[in-house]
Scaffold this motif. Sequence first.
Motif: not given
Length: 358
Positions: A163-173, A175-185
């Motif tokens: 629940a604590e990651l559900a609102e924006s999974p790929y913006e949480t620490g 998940v970003l540590h596993w798969c950082d998509v911030r600079e991907r298309e």
Amino acid sequence: MSWWGRKLEDRERWALDPLVGLGPLRFGMDSDEVDAALSGARDGHSQVAADGKFWVRYQDIGVTGIYGPGMILVGVAIDAMEGPLVRLREVELIARVPSQARAEIAHLARREEATVRVNWSGDPEIAAWGVSMGTALEYGISSNGHNPERRDRMITSALFVSAELAESPYETGPVLHWCDVREREKNSGSWPVKTDQERSHWDWSPLKAVGPLRFGMTPRHVASALGGEVPAGRQGHFPYWWWGRGAAGQWTLTDDRFEQTGVTAHYWYPDGLPALGAVTVHGRTGPQIAHAGIPLIGATPSRLDEAMFQHIENHDLGLLFTPSGSPIPPGLQFDIDATRAGDTAISEVTFASADWEL
């Protein structure tokens, strides 16, 4: 490859309990409890951060556990080819044709009054369920039974979070540590593909140049060769980045993505400065490049692999397989990969210099 020789019907079947857990796993478990729940399935492929975030790839069952501080399970990623088949109510989420899964997810979400949005990859994401969908290329076994064979379609994978990651999974620490998509298309959920007539056509000099881009160019020279195009995205890293941003030295540029041209430039540092080592030509939008009369960009994997096999056989060239499983003649230093065009997979190619490791 745990999928080798395993039929779809032989894969484990897990039920999703949204925001609580899936199969034998429950969010909030520590890593020892996860190991026990998975009967010790683990291959040691993992990465740990100083602040307590880490992830573990349980290779033999196609599951990745994502942990927050305190070694607490907060996310589970399921591989499209290898992972358990996860079901929510009557909807199967894994190893599905993406458009079919999307339609069934939308129907269930309407029924349960849950909001479906589009995540970074253009796939459905539902915060109320802690689900963020993805896709991967489907593989099978060749007719001789000895090699993996690339198929022409994509199938679904998924990330499930607490629940604590559900609102924006790929913006949480975690998940970003596993798969950082911030600079991907980022993808809007549509995958328009240029026709061959719409693409520019580039020459390729193996180990030397791709179109106007010569290996060894600086980032400034790469941009100039592309008519001054500004990169739409840049990727890089700090040395030992997991010890904390800003405390680890100078940022190192690794990739420049040029959306207008449809290529990504990859850099290495042979003399301490960035030099062009490889170029990826995007499958949906990049220029067309041919080898021995075979168009390499935007083709379905089966058609391209068949053409390459035929060319190699006709000229008795010898056979190598790229890291992604495509047949090529020796000595050319390129990798044929696949990207998504809706439910279909199409080819994109990374061309490399002699010293670049594919």
